[in-house]
Structures are given as structure tokens and as C-alpha cells.
Motif scaffolding. Structure first.
Motif, mmCIF file in Angstrom:
data_model
loop_
_atom_site.group_PDB
_atom_site.id
_atom_site.type_symbol
_atom_site.label_atom_id
_atom_site.label_comp_id
_atom_site.label_asym_id
_atom_site.label_seq_id
_atom_site.Cartn_x
_atom_site.Cartn_y
_atom_site.Cartn_z
ATOM 1 N N SER A 212 49.356 -63.404 -46.071
ATOM 2 C CA SER A 212 49.311 -64.663 -46.817
ATOM 3 C C SER A 212 50.676 -65.234 -47.186
ATOM 4 C CB SER A 212 48.483 -64.482 -48.098
ATOM 5 O OG SER A 212 49.072 -63.482 -48.930
ATOM 6 N N SER A 213 51.756 -64.471 -47.008
ATOM 7 C CA SER A 213 53.076 -64.965 -47.408
ATOM 8 C C SER A 213 54.171 -64.275 -46.608
ATOM 9 C CB SER A 213 53.312 -64.725 -48.901
ATOM 10 O OG SER A 213 53.463 -63.332 -49.145
ATOM 11 N N ARG A 214 55.379 -64.855 -46.685
ATOM 12 C CA ARG A 214 56.506 -64.241 -45.990
ATOM 13 C C ARG A 214 56.871 -62.904 -46.627
ATOM 14 N NH1 ARG A 214 61.427 -67.959 -45.687
ATOM 15 N NH2 ARG A 214 62.386 -66.041 -44.907
ATOM 16 N N HIS A 215 56.570 -62.743 -47.920
ATOM 17 C CA HIS A 215 56.848 -61.466 -48.582
ATOM 18 C C HIS A 215 55.959 -60.369 -48.008
ATOM 19 C CE1 HIS A 215 59.405 -63.554 -51.404
ATOM 20 N NE2 HIS A 215 58.413 -64.371 -51.716
ATOM 21 N N GLU A 216 54.694 -60.684 -47.779
ATOM 22 C CA GLU A 216 53.794 -59.719 -47.153
ATOM 23 C C GLU A 216 54.235 -59.440 -45.714
ATOM 24 O OE1 GLU A 216 49.723 -60.782 -47.323
ATOM 25 O OE2 GLU A 216 49.601 -60.649 -49.515
ATOM 26 N N LEU A 217 54.730 -60.470 -45.035
ATOM 27 C CA LEU A 217 55.198 -60.295 -43.661
ATOM 28 C C LEU A 217 56.401 -59.355 -43.616
ATOM 29 C CD1 LEU A 217 54.982 -61.162 -40.668
ATOM 30 C CD2 LEU A 217 56.606 -62.987 -41.206
ATOM 31 N N THR A 218 57.311 -59.514 -44.582
ATOM 32 C CA THR A 218 58.484 -58.639 -44.633
ATOM 33 C C THR A 218 58.069 -57.189 -44.856
ATOM 34 O OG1 THR A 218 59.897 -60.411 -45.492
ATOM 35 C CG2 THR A 218 60.632 -58.149 -45.878
ATOM 36 N N ARG A 219 57.136 -56.977 -45.756
ATOM 37 C CA ARG A 219 56.645 -55.626 -46.027
ATOM 38 C C ARG A 219 55.939 -55.044 -44.790
ATOM 39 N NH1 ARG A 219 54.601 -56.665 -50.473
ATOM 40 N NH2 ARG A 219 52.438 -57.052 -49.886
ATOM 41 N N TRP A 220 55.150 -55.893 -44.130
ATOM 42 C CA TRP A 220 54.438 -55.468 -42.912
ATOM 43 C C TRP A 220 55.430 -55.040 -41.825
ATOM 44 C CZ3 TRP A 220 54.602 -57.366 -37.915
ATOM 45 C CH2 TRP A 220 53.578 -56.958 -37.062
ATOM 46 N N ALA A 221 56.456 -55.859 -41.605
ATOM 47 C CA ALA A 221 57.450 -55.552 -40.571
ATOM 48 C C ALA A 221 58.269 -54.332 -40.936
ATOM 49 C CB ALA A 221 58.363 -56.762 -40.355
ATOM 50 N N ASN A 222 58.616 -54.192 -42.220
ATOM 51 C CA ASN A 222 59.411 -53.044 -42.659
ATOM 52 C C ASN A 222 58.622 -51.745 -42.526
ATOM 53 O OD1 ASN A 222 61.910 -52.051 -43.996
ATOM 54 N ND2 ASN A 222 60.473 -51.441 -45.602
ATOM 55 N N ASP A 223 57.334 -51.779 -42.847
ATOM 56 C CA ASP A 223 56.504 -50.579 -42.719
ATOM 57 C C ASP A 223 56.422 -50.099 -41.282
ATOM 58 O OD1 ASP A 223 55.977 -50.603 -45.413
ATOM 59 O OD2 ASP A 223 54.003 -51.525 -45.243
ATOM 60 N N ARG A 224 56.543 -51.020 -40.340
ATOM 61 C CA ARG A 224 56.456 -50.688 -38.911
ATOM 62 C C ARG A 224 57.831 -50.532 -38.275
ATOM 63 N NH1 ARG A 224 52.368 -52.981 -40.915
ATOM 64 N NH2 ARG A 224 50.255 -52.726 -40.116
ATOM 65 N N ARG A 225 58.855 -50.570 -39.087
ATOM 66 C CA ARG A 225 60.243 -50.416 -38.627
ATOM 67 C C ARG A 225 60.604 -51.404 -37.538
ATOM 68 N NH1 ARG A 225 62.038 -44.218 -38.088
ATOM 69 N NH2 ARG A 225 63.994 -45.365 -37.880
ATOM 70 N N LEU A 226 60.225 -52.655 -37.778
ATOM 71 C CA LEU A 226 60.513 -53.719 -36.823
ATOM 72 C C LEU A 226 61.766 -54.501 -37.182
ATOM 73 C CD1 LEU A 226 56.912 -55.149 -36.286
ATOM 74 C CD2 LEU A 226 58.113 -53.384 -34.981
ATOM 75 N N LEU A 227 62.400 -54.171 -38.301
ATOM 76 C CA LEU A 227 63.585 -54.934 -38.751
ATOM 77 C C LEU A 227 64.872 -54.220 -38.370
ATOM 78 C CD1 LEU A 227 62.352 -56.011 -42.283
ATOM 79 C CD2 LEU A 227 62.134 -57.191 -40.106
#
Length: 227
Positions: A212-227
Motif C-alpha cells: 500500500s505504500s513506498r514504506h511497505e515496498l522498502t521493507r519488502w525489498a529489504n527483507d528479500r535483500r534486493l537493495l
């Protein structure tokens, strides 16, 4: 007797024959200039290509020792180049702006011998090319950790791939930059697209990933080590 397709270690005094594959002409020109300055006499750039079809044609015609391959290309990406021209035809060294785990792991699975990012220096790139031509595996230090973690099972690659398969290549690029904290205008400038297009890709990405937000997207990407 050796042929032009024989790895550099077997040709001793011959320069390493290189094909540069990247869809940005200015970047290819920059790589050519860096290699000319740092690898004079040791690297011979025999062709350039901007998409999958032209890359396959160049590799088939020029029979290079090493292909400097961008991960994201028009026509299917670097993985499609390697699928159509397997590693037996040349050794692949990924040279990409992306340092995301899924790109690194997917590219190595596709057949690349190494993966370095575009902030590499000219002398470092010359060294990486020579090592790949000799059959070594070459990674930027942080990226080597991704590969080790993937094979050790620390990264659930299957789950990452399943999520990312929902996104187009451009949506992945936008997602990664937004998750890293880029503003929409900065993303637009980085990817040479309009702010409106960035907004469209962002909305589509959030919908596909059920966020629902870019904050959730950042958390999602960080959890998957995509950053």
C-alpha cells in the motif's frame, strides 16, 4: 594451434577479444575509452551491441573471449543472450548498475562467470576481464556474498523469483530505486522516463505485490535483500 575463440590464457601474447553489450551508447563509449586507457595492448574491443539480437549476432560473428554483458537489455535481457549463445561460445562478465540479489544470482545461473557493478574502475575492469578469460569467477565483494548465501540457502531464491516474476523489467528498475529512497523525479532522471511514467509503474508494482505504500515496498525489498 589456437583459434580466436580460444581463451586468452591459451593465446599468451594475444589481447583478449571483447564484445560490449549495453543499451546505452554513452556508457559503451565510456567503457571503450576506459579499456583503451587501462588495457592498451591487452584488450581488443571487437564489437558493441545494444540489444539481444545484435549481441547474439556480434558474438557469433566475432567469437570474442569475453562478453561484457548488461543484465537489462531490450529483447529479453542478458539471460536471453546467454541462452541463445551459451558459455561454450564465450565467457560472460556481467557489468551492470544493478547490485540486487536476484539479478546477480539469476545472471550466474544463466551462465556468467562473473558480475561487477558499473562503479568499477578501468584498471579493475581490465583485471576482471583477464581473469574471466582465464576461467576464473570474478565478483564485486558484496555480490559474492549473494552468491554464497544463495547456494548456502540463506536466500530463498525461489520465493524471490516468484514475486519478481509478477513485475516487468521496468517495474523492477523503478521498484528498486523507489525502495532505495529515490524521489520520483530522481527515478525519472535515472531511467530517462517521465515522472508520470514512474508514477504509473509504481502504482502497478504496489498493486501486483499487494502493498500500500513506498514504506511497505522498502521493507519488502529489504527483507528479500534486493537493495
Amino acid at each position: 594451434m589456437t583459434t580466436d575463440a580460444t581463451p586468452a590464457s591459451a593465446t599468451a601474447a594475444r589481447p583478449v577479444r571483447v564484445v560490449i553489450v549495453d543499451d546505452h551508447a554513452m556508457f559503451r563509449a565510456g567503457v571503450r575509452a576506459e579499456l583503451a586507457a587501462a588495457g592498451a595492448g591487452t584488450v581488443d574491443i571487437v564489437a558493441e551491441a545494444a540489444d539481444v539480437d545484435s549481441a547474439v549476432a556480434a558474438i557469433r560473428e566475432q567469437r570474442p573471449h569475453v562478453v561484457l554483458l548488461d543484465v537489462h537489455l531490450p529483447g529479453g535481457g542478458g539471460a536471453e543472450v546467454m541462452r541463445r549463445m551459451p558459455a561454450a561460445e564465450a565467457r560472460y562478465l556481467a557489468l551492470s548498475v544493478s547490485d540486487a540479489a536476484e539479478d546477480v544470482i539469476g545472471t550466474i545461473r544463466g551462465g556468467a562467470r562473473g558480475y561487477v557493478t558499473k562503479n568499477i574502475t578501468g584498471p579493475e575492469l581490465v583485471d576482471a576481464i583477464a581473469r574471466v578469460a582465464d576461467g576464473d569467477a570474478v565478483f564485486s565483494p558484496r555480490l559474492a556474498g549473494f552468491v554464497l548465501d544463495a547456494f548456502a540457502g540463506s536466500i530463498d531464491v525461489a520465493a524471490v523469483d516468484e514475486d519478481l516474476d509478477r513485475l516487468t523489467e521496468r517495474e523492477r528498475e523503478v521498484m528498486r530505486l523507489i525502495a532505495r529512497g529515490y524521489a520520483y523525479k530522481e527515478v525519472a532522471k535515472e531511467l530517462f522516463i517521465s515522472v508520470k511514467t514512474v508514477e504509473t509503474h509504481m502504482s502497478s508494482t504496489l498493486r501486483k505485490l499487494q502493498l500500500s505504500s513506498r514504506h511497505e515496498l522498502t521493507r519488502w525489498a529489504n527483507d528479500r535483500r534486493l537493495l
